[in-house]
Design a protein around this motif. Sequence first.
Motif, PDB file in Angstrom:
ATOM      1  N   TYR A   1       6.920  51.279 -19.949  1.00 52.39           N
ATOM      2  CA  TYR A   1       6.432  51.698 -18.633  1.00 52.39           C
ATOM      3  C   TYR A   1       5.330  50.704 -18.285  1.00 52.39           C
ATOM      4  O   TYR A   1       4.198  50.824 -18.759  1.00 52.39           O
ATOM      5  CB  TYR A   1       5.909  53.129 -18.752  1.00 52.39           C
TER       6      TYR A   1
ATOM      7  N   HIS B   1       7.981  48.821 -13.665  1.00 54.06           N
ATOM      8  CA  HIS B   1       9.101  49.518 -14.308  1.00 54.06           C
ATOM      9  C   HIS B   1       8.606  50.926 -14.611  1.00 54.06           C
ATOM     10  O   HIS B   1       7.783  51.135 -15.498  1.00 54.06           O
ATOM     11  CB  HIS B   1       9.491  48.782 -15.598  1.00 54.06           C
ATOM     12  N   TRP B   2       9.112  51.911 -13.850  1.00 52.22           N
ATOM     13  CA  TRP B   2       8.527  53.248 -13.827  1.00 52.22           C
ATOM     14  C   TRP B   2       8.995  54.162 -14.957  1.00 52.22           C
ATOM     15  O   TRP B   2       8.797  55.378 -14.901  1.00 52.22           O
ATOM     16  CB  TRP B   2       8.814  53.909 -12.486  1.00 52.22           C
ATOM     17  N   GLY B   3       9.627  53.596 -15.958  1.00 47.31           N
ATOM     18  CA  GLY B   3      10.066  54.408 -17.087  1.00 47.31           C
ATOM     19  C   GLY B   3      10.122  53.568 -18.344  1.00 47.31           C
ATOM     20  O   GLY B   3       9.557  52.474 -18.407  1.00 47.31           O
ATOM     21  N   ILE B   4      10.810  54.085 -19.349  1.00 45.80           N
ATOM     22  CA  ILE B   4      11.034  53.328 -20.578  1.00 45.80           C
ATOM     23  C   ILE B   4      12.532  53.196 -20.785  1.00 45.80           C
ATOM     24  O   ILE B   4      13.320  54.001 -20.281  1.00 45.80           O
ATOM     25  CB  ILE B   4      10.388  54.005 -21.805  1.00 45.80           C
TER      26      ILE B   4
ATOM     27  N   GLU C   1      12.441  58.505 -17.185  1.00 42.21           N
ATOM     28  CA  GLU C   1      11.230  58.627 -16.378  1.00 42.21           C
ATOM     29  C   GLU C   1      10.699  60.050 -16.463  1.00 42.21           C
ATOM     30  O   GLU C   1      11.449  60.995 -16.742  1.00 42.21           O
ATOM     31  CB  GLU C   1      11.505  58.299 -14.901  1.00 42.21           C
TER      32      GLU C   1
ATOM     33  N   ARG D   1       4.533  59.437 -11.286  1.00 46.14           N
ATOM     34  CA  ARG D   1       5.342  58.986 -12.415  1.00 46.14           C
ATOM     35  C   ARG D   1       4.412  58.496 -13.520  1.00 46.14           C
ATOM     36  O   ARG D   1       3.541  57.659 -13.271  1.00 46.14           O
ATOM     37  CB  ARG D   1       6.311  57.886 -11.974  1.00 46.14           C
TER      38      ARG D   1
ATOM     39  N   ASP E   1       3.801  57.536 -17.942  1.00 49.13           N
ATOM     40  CA  ASP E   1       4.444  56.896 -19.088  1.00 49.13           C
ATOM     41  C   ASP E   1       5.134  57.953 -19.953  1.00 49.13           C
ATOM     42  O   ASP E   1       4.468  58.826 -20.524  1.00 49.13           O
ATOM     43  CB  ASP E   1       3.386  56.160 -19.909  1.00 49.13           C
TER      44      ASP E   1
END
Length: 203
Positions: free
Chosen positions: A88, A96-99, A179, A189, A191
């Motif tokens: 994140y 990049h709003w997620g992993i 996310e 949003r 991590d």
Amino acid sequence: MSTALLDEQQATLTTLLEEKAGYDAEFYAALVELLGAEGAAAAFEQYEKDLLTRSAAEAAARAAAYGGGPVMSGEWALPLDGRFTSCYCQRWGTMHWGIDIAAPMYTPLYSAGDGIVIQAGPATGFGQAVYIQHSNGDVTVYGHMEVIEVVTGQRVAAGQEIALVGSQGFSTGPHLHLEVHVGGVGGTRVDPVIWLANRGIFV
């Protein structure tokens, strides 16, 4: 994600479910013609039972093949026990709003916690995605899956299989994009690594 996009995706899913209902109706009508009303009712009931049994057996087989099921901690689960490939963070000039967690195609994906599926189906960028809202209002988002195994409105439990890993949408290989939206879709949003760690789940 905008309300308009959610509405569009919900409409698509509704259309698919209506098509399935139509196929079921055609199948049932053929059974009635072949077996009569009572015979058709019994045959269709057995067909649905067999379908559920087969689905459960297939899910168990996949879980056994990929490590025996989800990693759990109390009321929470690790959605995918794979290889961590992206954080994140800022990436290629954008956030990049997620992993990202990589795993072989068709590896089972699990719900992070108890909740209700608020969206399941086509999603821009993700190809396909599942959105699950948990009791505290937070929403976990699972993207790029090859196969979705839940429907909108369905209640799911922590660690329940919801989909299979894929590479749909904007993707360079099979993985899960995860996310967390605090307070609901469109909320902040955060991590997912930290959110999960606060619940005893470590990526």
